[in-house]
Design a protein around this motif. Structure first.
Motif, mmCIF file in Angstrom:
data_model
loop_
_atom_site.group_PDB
_atom_site.id
_atom_site.type_symbol
_atom_site.label_atom_id
_atom_site.label_comp_id
_atom_site.label_asym_id
_atom_site.label_seq_id
_atom_site.Cartn_x
_atom_site.Cartn_y
_atom_site.Cartn_z
ATOM 1 N N VAL A 69 0.836 -1.219 0.000
ATOM 2 C CA VAL A 69 0.000 0.000 0.000
ATOM 3 C C VAL A 69 0.866 1.263 0.000
ATOM 4 O O VAL A 69 0.605 2.212 -0.750
ATOM 5 N N VAL A 70 1.888 1.291 0.836
ATOM 6 C CA VAL A 70 2.734 2.489 0.954
ATOM 7 C C VAL A 70 3.433 2.750 -0.383
ATOM 8 O O VAL A 70 3.961 1.830 -1.018
ATOM 9 N N VAL A 117 -2.190 8.201 -5.570
ATOM 10 C CA VAL A 117 -3.635 8.399 -5.427
ATOM 11 C C VAL A 117 -4.067 9.489 -6.396
ATOM 12 O O VAL A 117 -3.541 10.616 -6.360
ATOM 13 N N LYS A 171 0.891 10.571 -2.652
ATOM 14 C CA LYS A 171 1.199 9.154 -2.490
ATOM 15 C C LYS A 171 0.924 8.727 -1.052
ATOM 16 O O LYS A 171 0.959 9.551 -0.130
ATOM 17 N N VAL A 172 0.666 7.432 -0.895
ATOM 18 C CA VAL A 172 0.346 6.887 0.422
ATOM 19 C C VAL A 172 1.626 6.807 1.241
ATOM 20 O O VAL A 172 2.581 6.124 0.854
ATOM 21 N N LYS A 173 1.650 7.491 2.372
ATOM 22 C CA LYS A 173 2.776 7.435 3.298
ATOM 23 C C LYS A 173 2.515 6.447 4.427
ATOM 24 O O LYS A 173 3.441 5.809 4.937
ATOM 25 N N PHE A 190 -1.128 4.179 6.546
ATOM 26 C CA PHE A 190 -2.562 3.910 6.527
ATOM 27 C C PHE A 190 -3.006 3.397 7.882
ATOM 28 O O PHE A 190 -2.205 2.905 8.686
ATOM 29 N N LEU A 195 -6.310 6.393 4.559
ATOM 30 C CA LEU A 195 -4.986 6.497 3.959
ATOM 31 C C LEU A 195 -4.371 7.831 4.348
ATOM 32 O O LEU A 195 -5.039 8.864 4.308
ATOM 33 N N LEU A 223 -1.739 10.553 3.289
ATOM 34 C CA LEU A 223 -1.079 10.965 2.053
ATOM 35 C C LEU A 223 -0.084 12.080 2.310
ATOM 36 O O LEU A 223 -0.243 12.891 3.224
ATOM 37 N N GLY A 230 5.201 10.672 -0.407
ATOM 38 C CA GLY A 230 4.926 9.352 0.141
ATOM 39 C C GLY A 230 6.118 8.685 0.799
ATOM 40 O O GLY A 230 6.113 7.468 0.990
ATOM 41 N N THR A 246 0.843 16.283 5.678
ATOM 42 C CA THR A 246 0.165 14.990 5.546
ATOM 43 C C THR A 246 -1.337 15.203 5.658
ATOM 44 O O THR A 246 -1.801 16.113 6.367
#
Length: 292
Positions: free
Chosen positions: A99-100, A104, A114-116, A118, A130, A132, A136, A147
């Motif tokens: 996921v990280v 998005v 981007k996912v940093k 979750f 999530l 973000l 990320g 964030t």
């Protein structure tokens, strides 16, 4: 992969972050043996659920052993309890994601980051949100890059390392931390930067008169080009050399012609006639100056 939760015996569920679970010790309830530390978390993005934990016997050494979340007895802040040391198994990670680092993007093509990190439920493993950032990167603290929290129910579809979320999701983000770059005015959220990865579609022209003017101008340009074009010269027979044409003789300017006339040498004088002979004298001519 089954997702049953029959063996999970938690008193109450808590929302935990991936970053909070990493590095947590895994302990056996049978003999209180330390089995390792959590090094990775895998989730099924289609189901929006955490399924597997990776556990290293020694930090930063060897390959992680895989532990299903449903085998966990208690997931606390300081330790994770499992029934015994035989809970690890060879699992197939196909279809699962860390996921990280996933990008998005909204359905309109607006990039949210981007996912940093979750959040997920410690009992069911369901992903609730999530976290973000623009890049990320997990090692950058929140005071450097801002964030934002995006609810997981905004996810519409998953494609590789990209998450597609509903249109307008950028207006439903919750800011968790304001980075120093944004505070100094040096950085903006991706959706406010005005840069979109998707190419803009052409818009219809409302002013038809402008189209007609451009069309007339193109016709005139084409006519001029037709007159400007010259017919190609006929080529000679194949293999025969072509005789070079003599250079064109330039006409002498008018001022040079006048200058040449002025500098021309003078013509020789005409010869004088010879003196007249006596036979040419008229006898009846008056000779008043002679004596009689």
């Amino acid at each position: 992969m089954t997702t049953g939760k029959g063996s999970v015996a938690l008193v109450r569920s808590e929302v935990r972050r991936r970053s909070q679970v990493l590095g947590t010790q895994v302990i056996s309830q049978v003999n209180a043996a330390r089995l390792g530390v959590v090094s990775e978390v895998w989730a099924d993005l289609e189901a929006k659920q955490v399924l597997v934990l990776g556990v290293l016997e020694k930090a930063f050494a060897g390959s992680p052993r895989l532990l299903e979340l449903r085998q966990v007895t208690a997931l606390g802040q300081d330790a994770i309890l499992v029934p015994n040391d035989e809970v690890f198994d060879d699992l197939d990670l196909e279809g699962l994601s860390r996921v990280v680092g996933s990008e998005v993007v909204t359905e309109e093509g607006i990039r949210l980051g981007k996912v940093k990190d979750f959040q997920f439920n410690s009992v069911s493993g369901l992903i609730t949100g999530l976290i973000l950032s623009n890049l990320g990167l997990t090692f950058l603290p929140g005071f450097i890059l801002s964030t934002y929290l995006l609810p997981a129910n905004e996810i519409v579809s998953v494609g590789g390392e990209r998450l597609i979320v509903a249109d307008g999701a950028e207006t439903r983000l919750t800011q968790l931390a304001k980075g120093i770059l944004e505070t100094l005015g040096l950085g903006k959220p991706p959706w406010e930067s005005g840069v979109s990865p998707a190419p803009a579609l052409p818009r219809a022209v409302d002013d038809y008169s402008a189209v007609e003017e451009n069309y007339e101008y193109d016709e005139e340009g084409e006519q001029e080009d037709d007159y400007a074009e010259e017919e190609p010269e006929l080529q000679g027979e194949a293999g025969s050399p072509r005789r070079p044409e003599p250079p064109p003789v330039s006409e002498q300017p008018e001022w040079e012609q006048e200058y040449a006339k002025e500098e021309a040498p003078p013509s020789p004088p005409e010869p004088t006639p010879p003196p007249s002979t006596p036979t040419d004298i008229d006898p009846w001519e008056d000779k008043s100056g002679e004596p009689t």
